[in-house]
Design an enzyme around this catalytic site. Structure first.
Site, mmCIF file in Angstrom:
data_model
loop_
_atom_site.group_PDB
_atom_site.id
_atom_site.type_symbol
_atom_site.label_atom_id
_atom_site.label_comp_id
_atom_site.label_asym_id
_atom_site.label_seq_id
_atom_site.Cartn_x
_atom_site.Cartn_y
_atom_site.Cartn_z
ATOM 1 N N HIS A 101 0.854 -1.199 0.000
ATOM 2 C CA HIS A 101 0.000 0.000 0.000
ATOM 3 C C HIS A 101 0.880 1.235 0.000
ATOM 4 O O HIS A 101 1.956 1.243 0.591
ATOM 5 C CB HIS A 101 -0.966 0.013 1.191
ATOM 6 C CG HIS A 101 -0.312 -0.261 2.501
ATOM 7 N ND1 HIS A 101 0.034 -1.526 2.907
ATOM 8 C CD2 HIS A 101 0.064 0.567 3.504
ATOM 9 C CE1 HIS A 101 0.589 -1.470 4.109
ATOM 10 N NE2 HIS A 101 0.630 -0.204 4.487
ATOM 11 N N HIS A 103 0.903 5.110 1.112
ATOM 12 C CA HIS A 103 0.234 6.136 1.923
ATOM 13 C C HIS A 103 0.304 7.476 1.187
ATOM 14 O O HIS A 103 1.377 7.884 0.741
ATOM 15 C CB HIS A 103 0.957 6.333 3.263
ATOM 16 C CG HIS A 103 0.934 5.158 4.186
ATOM 17 N ND1 HIS A 103 0.064 5.073 5.244
ATOM 18 C CD2 HIS A 103 1.688 4.035 4.231
ATOM 19 C CE1 HIS A 103 0.298 3.941 5.916
ATOM 20 N NE2 HIS A 103 1.278 3.301 5.323
#
Ligand code: 5GP
Ligand code: ZN
Length: 136
Positions: A101, A103
């Site tokens: 992922h 951010h």
């Protein structure tokens, strides 16, 4: 491909509801449940990859344009003063969910967050040693 017991696989593929701010064929971007700041967003690939090294190259190439879209969306709606992109790989680097992922963290003057490191002051020889290791 998704992985059983991976919460971000379930979120990315809509099996668990999320506050989705952006979605396309390859990614879902969601609001972080424990945001550093208002609008802290996570870009999740829909196919499971644990980290940067596992991410297929074509998916990797698509991540930054998505980040750009979200940055613009957050700028328009929330009016950030700055923005950090953070991507942790491995527990040592602070990764807590083992599904890649990125951010996207909008920053606001006086938000009190620190997303920085302590610079060190190695001798030139030390830098040369590391350089030789990497290039060798
Ligand atoms: P990491 O430390 O792995 O780079 O970041 C994981 C992030 O995921 C953290 O910022 C944490 O707040 C967020 N997070 C963990 N579980 C969930 C969840 O179920 N939903 C959402 N939206 N965010 C989560
Ligand atoms: Zn996953």
């Amino acid at each position: 491909m998704t992985q059983d017991n991976c919460i971000f696989c379930k979120i990315a593929n809509g099996e668990i509801p999320s506050r989705t701010v952006y979605e396309d064929e390859d990614f879902r971007a969601i609001l972080d449940l424990g945001p550093a700041t208002q609008g802290h967003t996570l870009i999740l690939p829909k196919a499971h990859a644990a980290n940067l090294l596992e991410l297929p190259e074509d998916t990797a190439a698509k991540v930054l344009p998505v980040a750009q879209k979200i940055a613009a969306q957050l700028q328009e709606k929330l009016g950030w003063d700055g923005l950090n992109l953070v991507q942790n790989n491995g527990e040592t680097a602070g990764q807590t969910v083992m599904h890649f992922h990125l951010h996207v963290i909008p920053r606001y003057q006086g938000d009190g967050q620190k997303i920085l490191w302590n610079p060190t002051q190695p001798e030139a020889e030390e830098l040369d040693r590391v350089y030789a290791k990497i290039r060798g």
